[in-house]
Enzyme design. Structure first.
Site, short mmCIF file in Angstrom:
data_model
loop_
_atom_site.label_atom_id
_atom_site.label_comp_id
_atom_site.label_asym_id
_atom_site.label_seq_id
_atom_site.Cartn_x
_atom_site.Cartn_y
_atom_site.Cartn_z
N SER A 489 0.77 -1.41 0.25
CA SER A 489 -0.12 0.35 0.10
C SER A 489 0.32 0.89 0.02
O SER A 489 2.20 1.15 0.56
CB SER A 489 -0.94 -0.19 1.82
OG SER A 489 -1.64 0.81 0.93
N TYR A 502 -2.16 -0.39 10.26
CA TYR A 502 -2.15 -1.05 8.70
C TYR A 502 -1.09 -0.70 8.25
O TYR A 502 -0.32 -1.45 7.97
CB TYR A 502 -4.08 -0.19 8.72
CG TYR A 502 -3.50 -0.56 6.87
CD1 TYR A 502 -4.14 -1.69 6.12
CD2 TYR A 502 -3.64 0.37 5.58
CE1 TYR A 502 -4.41 -2.00 4.97
CE2 TYR A 502 -3.49 -0.47 4.62
CZ TYR A 502 -4.00 -1.14 4.45
OH TYR A 502 -4.26 -1.08 2.79
#
Length: 619
Positions: A489, A502
């Site tokens: 990501s 995350y």
């Protein structure tokens, strides 16, 4: 594999004896494998063993090679005309009443182009698969066109191929090649193949190499100059042709085949991320493509399917899962008829086995369908049984020759181990692994519990580790390359006060990918990290928000999903970036504009990025 189980016969033609080996059922259609220089028929042993399960496979030592006898004198004994006589003699002996499918590598391909284009072989050949060996007639016209109408691009291609062809000039020198092959070069050749081409040290090449290479020099001397100077004007293929081009071929430029559509009206193109000696380094993929192409010719689907010049086809695999719909052990096989592959990179991925995790929706589903459209066999993995079944069914409709759904939690190590064993046993070793499964978690660090951390790390990090370890090891042990894609990501390099867990999981995935890329390069394996930004997927609506009650979490999920939908960056663009990363073996791929911008800032101005991370987003 060795050819111990092969049935041998001797075919006499033109004053010589050819050693012919046969595998498989003679009642099945025949595939004839023709070896190159300085090889013998054993170069095909791994491919032949795989094809023999369904085909009658024939290999023969070209005159003067292996156990076949050499013409006397050698000069003039290796012309393409005499090699064609040999082929017809073999074909008449092994398949007198039925045309054969011809496969050639290197000089085996050069001479097979002659077989596929001369009038006297019409009716004896059903199809031709070519790899790493052009037609000398086509090559001659290719040179003439670039010399008669020079331009910078054409001149560059001539110079580039001229440099790659250095060995051709050396083989035309009197006596020196023979002395080299019977001396130090012959002794060192196995080590050269292992070091430069990554050819496994499995007893190949055979002990006849020095003699084979010495005799084979006359292949060049008897044919190259005469054909390049006076190429045949009618060298059109009268059979369907499959061209397999290794992208890393040391000896041949892909541009040699730029105008091949003119000469082969029924042409299927494929590319393979490999070097020259693909019969030894990529036997699984070659057997898949060869068998698939021959199968389509035999069934008539290649002729009736409207395949145009330069087209692509899917690889000829049967549709349907190993266990059928609702198969055992969590398998959800699909048996919907597939369309012909027509998507981007179908020449590269047709027939390959691709496993995608998190494939029930979002980026995973889009990626599975993109590989399906490129003709790959797809294994879709997810915890969502209904979603993964829908993905497998859609993959078949999109163009996958086969697709399966597997219900597995990627964070469960034992379940992943069982999946790895099952996939290897039922479908073979995965060619491309896409570790995409992930879950979202938002909230300040001090509000994030240990259980929250365990959940996100189990899926986002340990799921990737399990996939890389289990399937990556299988790829490495197979020794035929492969590619791992880990979906990270932009959060991996863009700090955020609201995404500590995350971002940490994705940063770990990014670094894991970089480390694996360094380690697995020597195994001819690629590793890519894909870093999307704001992509409109279901992960936003199901993300967990730490430190808030259920009502507030529901509100934040809906708000986040609405914002992402307004951004509306489709998962399909990420999927295409994933395919491109594999084709070009890219290390890190930021996908969205914001992902690329933050990647640039992380490299040139990390301080600014840290400052932006302190800004508290509106709730």
């Amino acid at each position: 594999m060795e050819l111990r189980d092969a049935r041998e016969r001797w075919v006499r033609t033109g004053g010589i004896e050819l050693c012919v080996a046969e595998l498989g059922d003679p009642a099945q259609p025949t595939i004839v494998l023709v070896h190159g220089y300085p090889d013998s028929k054993e170069v095909w042993s791994e491919v032949a063993g795989r094809l023999a399960e369904r085909w009658h496979v024939v290999l023969y030592d070209v005159r003067g090679h292996g156990r076949s006898t050499a013409p006397k004198p050698l000069r003039g004994g290796f012309t393409l005309e005499k090699l064609t006589d040999d082929f017809l003699a073999v074909a008449d002996a092994v398949s007198p009443d039925r045309p054969v499918h011809v496969v050639g590598h290197d000089w085996g391909s050069v001479q097979s182009w002659e077989f596929a284009t001369v009038e006297r072989t019409q009716g004896r050949i059903a199809s031709f698969t070519s790899m790493s060996g052009p037609s000398l007639d086509h090559f001659g016209h290719w040179i003439k066109r670039r010399m008669s109408h020079p331009d910078p691009r054409g001149v560059g291609q001539l110079l580039g191929q001229g440099a790659k062809s250095w060995y051709v000039y050396a083989l035309h020198t009197p006596a020196l090649p023979e002395m080299a092959w019977r001396g130090a070069l012959g002794r060192q050749w196995p080590r050269i193949l292992q070091r430069m081409e990554k050819v496994p040290a499995d007893g190949y090449p055979t002990a006849s190499l020095p003699r084979d290479a010495s005799h084979g020099a006359w292949l060049y001397r008897d044919n190259i100059r005469s054909r390049l100077r006076r190429p045949r004007p009618d060298a059109y293929a009268h059979v369907p042709v499959q061209l397999i081009t290794p992208t890393g071929d040391t000896f041949l430029s892909p541009s040699l085949y730029d105008e091949l559509d003119t000469w082969a009206p029924r042409l299927v193109r494929r590319t393979l991320a490999a070097k020259h000696w693909v019969p030894r380094t990529r036997p699984d993929q070659l057997a898949s493509w060869i068998g698939g192409f021959a199968g389509r010719v035999e069934s008539g689907s290649l002729e009736s399917g409207g395949l145009e010049s330069g087209g692509l086809e899917s690889g000829g695999f049967e549709s349907g899962g190993a266990n059928g719909p609702g198969g055992s052990d969590g398998s959800l096989g699909s048996a919907v008829p597939s369309a012909a592959a027509s998507g981007a990179h179908a020449d590269r991925f047709g027939g390959q086995l691709v496993l995608v995790t998190g494939a029930a929706s979002g980026i995973g589903r889009a990626t599975a369908l993109a590989f399906a459209e490129a003709g790959a066999r797809v294994i879709a993995v997810d915890r969502d049984a209904e979603g993964v079944a829908r993905t497998a069914e859609a993959a078949l409709r999109t163009g996958a020759p086969a697709a399966w759904g597997e219900v597995v939690d990627v964070g469960d190590e034992q379940a992943m181990e069982k999946l790895g064993e099952k996939v290897a046993a039922e479908h073979g070793v995965v060619d491309v692994l896409v570790n995409n499964a992930g879950i979202g978690l938002s909230g300040a660090f001090l509000d994030t519990t240990s259980e929250d951390w365990r959940k996100v790390l189990d899926v986002n990090l340990w799921g990737v580790i399990h996939g890389c370890r289990i399937f990556g090891r299988q790829m490495a042990e197979r020794g035929q390359g492969g590619h791992i894609v880990n979906v990270a990501s932009a959060a991996a390099y863009q700090p955020s006060r609201v995404l500590p867990a995350y971002s940490t999981s994705k940063a770990a995935v990014l670094m894991l990918s970089e480390c694996l890329r360094a380690e697995l390069a020597e195994k001819s394996m690629g590793v890519s990290a894909i870093c999307p930004g704001f992509v409109n997927t279901g992960i936003t609506g199901s993300a967990h928000f730490a430190g808030v009650d259920e009502a507030e979490e529901s509100r934040l999920q809906k708000r986040t999903a609405r914002l992402y939908s307004l951004r509306n960056y489709p998962a399909e663009k990420v999927a295409q970036a994933i395919l491109g990363a594999v084709v070009h073996n890219k290390a890190v791929v930021p996908v969205t504009p914001e992902a690329r911008a933050s990647r640039l800032l992380s490299l040139v101005s990390p301080r600014l990025l840290r400052g932006l991370a302190r800004v508290k987003p509106p709730l």
